[in-house]
Design a protein around this motif. Structure first.
Motif, PDB file in Angstrom:
ATOM      1  N   MET A   1       0.853  -1.171   0.000  1.00 54.09           N
ATOM      2  CA  MET A   1       0.000   0.000   0.000  1.00 54.09           C
ATOM      3  C   MET A   1       0.900   1.237   0.000  1.00 54.09           C
ATOM      4  O   MET A   1       1.738   1.387   0.886  1.00 54.09           O
ATOM      5  N   PRO A   2       0.728   2.096  -0.970  1.00 55.38           N
ATOM      6  CA  PRO A   2       1.501   3.341  -0.959  1.00 55.38           C
ATOM      7  C   PRO A   2       1.128   4.204   0.245  1.00 55.38           C
ATOM      8  O   PRO A   2      -0.013   4.166   0.719  1.00 55.38           O
ATOM      9  N   ARG A   3       2.073   4.972   0.719  1.00 58.41           N
ATOM     10  CA  ARG A   3       1.837   5.858   1.873  1.00 58.41           C
ATOM     11  C   ARG A   3       0.679   6.810   1.612  1.00 58.41           C
ATOM     12  O   ARG A   3      -0.125   7.091   2.505  1.00 58.41           O
ATOM     13  N   ASP A   4       0.547   7.303   0.372  1.00 61.03           N
ATOM     14  CA  ASP A   4      -0.552   8.210   0.030  1.00 61.03           C
ATOM     15  C   ASP A   4      -1.909   7.560   0.269  1.00 61.03           C
ATOM     16  O   ASP A   4      -2.827   8.187   0.785  1.00 61.03           O
ATOM     17  N   THR A   5      -2.041   6.292  -0.100  1.00 66.64           N
ATOM     18  CA  THR A   5      -3.302   5.572   0.116  1.00 66.64           C
ATOM     19  C   THR A   5      -3.569   5.427   1.608  1.00 66.64           C
ATOM     20  O   THR A   5      -4.689   5.653   2.072  1.00 66.64           O
ATOM     21  N   PHE A   6      -2.537   5.058   2.358  1.00 64.22           N
ATOM     22  CA  PHE A   6      -2.658   4.935   3.812  1.00 64.22           C
ATOM     23  C   PHE A   6      -3.170   6.246   4.407  1.00 64.22           C
ATOM     24  O   PHE A   6      -4.098   6.258   5.223  1.00 64.22           O
ATOM     25  N   GLN A   8      -4.820   8.693   2.862  1.00 65.76           N
ATOM     26  CA  GLN A   8      -6.170   8.998   2.395  1.00 65.76           C
ATOM     27  C   GLN A   8      -7.229   8.171   3.122  1.00 65.76           C
ATOM     28  O   GLN A   8      -8.366   8.609   3.270  1.00 65.76           O
ATOM     29  N   LEU A   9      -6.868   6.980   3.570  1.00 65.49           N
ATOM     30  CA  LEU A   9      -7.804   6.151   4.323  1.00 65.49           C
ATOM     31  C   LEU A   9      -7.980   6.648   5.753  1.00 65.49           C
ATOM     32  O   LEU A   9      -8.822   6.140   6.493  1.00 65.49           O
ATOM     33  N   GLU A  10      -7.174   7.618   6.143  1.00 63.80           N
ATOM     34  CA  GLU A  10      -7.239   8.221   7.480  1.00 63.80           C
ATOM     35  C   GLU A  10      -7.113   7.183   8.588  1.00 63.80           C
ATOM     36  O   GLU A  10      -7.839   7.211   9.586  1.00 63.80           O
ATOM     37  N   ILE A  11      -6.193   6.256   8.371  1.00 61.96           N
ATOM     38  CA  ILE A  11      -5.900   5.246   9.392  1.00 61.96           C
ATOM     39  C   ILE A  11      -4.930   5.870  10.379  1.00 61.96           C
ATOM     40  O   ILE A  11      -3.966   6.533   9.986  1.00 61.96           O
ATOM     41  N   LYS A  12      -5.176   5.654  11.656  1.00 62.74           N
ATOM     42  CA  LYS A  12      -4.288   6.209  12.674  1.00 62.74           C
ATOM     43  C   LYS A  12      -2.918   5.535  12.583  1.00 62.74           C
ATOM     44  O   LYS A  12      -2.836   4.299  12.497  1.00 62.74           O
ATOM     45  N   PRO A  13      -1.856   6.313  12.603  1.00 66.73           N
ATOM     46  CA  PRO A  13      -0.504   5.747  12.491  1.00 66.73           C
ATOM     47  C   PRO A  13      -0.171   4.718  13.574  1.00 66.73           C
ATOM     48  O   PRO A  13       0.658   3.837  13.350  1.00 66.73           O
TER      49      PRO A  13
END
Length: 128
Positions: A1-6, A8-13
């Motif tokens: 998964m590209p970082r941009d997709t991560f 955009q999904l607004e997943i907490k780091p």
């Protein structure tokens, strides 16, 4: 998964789990993973939890689904037709997931142009 997709999904780091397995990009260079994350993947009738390696890359796709996921949905992919076909849960209907043929052709065209500049070799195969 590209970082941009991560992002955009607004997943907490803090949902990222550490991983130390280096990956090879399509151009053969190493890509160090940022971490792994589990995400629910919704496809028509199914919701499957899948693990994704998050990497700082800028590809032409949002996610790369692997063979394991394809096997779990009992999918049959066709790269020629940019579609993956699988049976619904009751086994009576066929479900198709279509790719974007225009985007695929654009990516292929860019690859061919790059090959002319010595960036990505293109080899032709002739039938025997």
């Amino acid at each position: 998964m590209p970082r941009d997709t991560f992002d955009q999904l607004e997943i907490k780091p803090d949902r990222l789990k550490p991983t130390w397995n280096p990956l090879l990009r399509f151009d053969g260079k190493r890509a160090e993973p940022i971490g792994m994350v589990e995400v629910a993947v919704h496809t028509t009738e199914r919701v499957l939890m899948e693990s994704f390696v998050v990497v700082e890359i800028h590809p032409s796709y949002n996610l790369l689904m692997g063979r394991w996921w394809t096997h779990r949905v009992q999918g049959v992919p066709s790269t020629l037709h940019q579609v993956m076909r699988y049976l619904g849960l009751d086994g009576t209907k066929v479900i198709d997931i279509h790719g974007d043929q225009v985007a695929a052709k654009e990516c292929y065209s860019v690859t061919l142009k790059s090959a002319g500049k010595g960036k990505a070799p293109v080899r032709s195969a002739s039938p025997k």
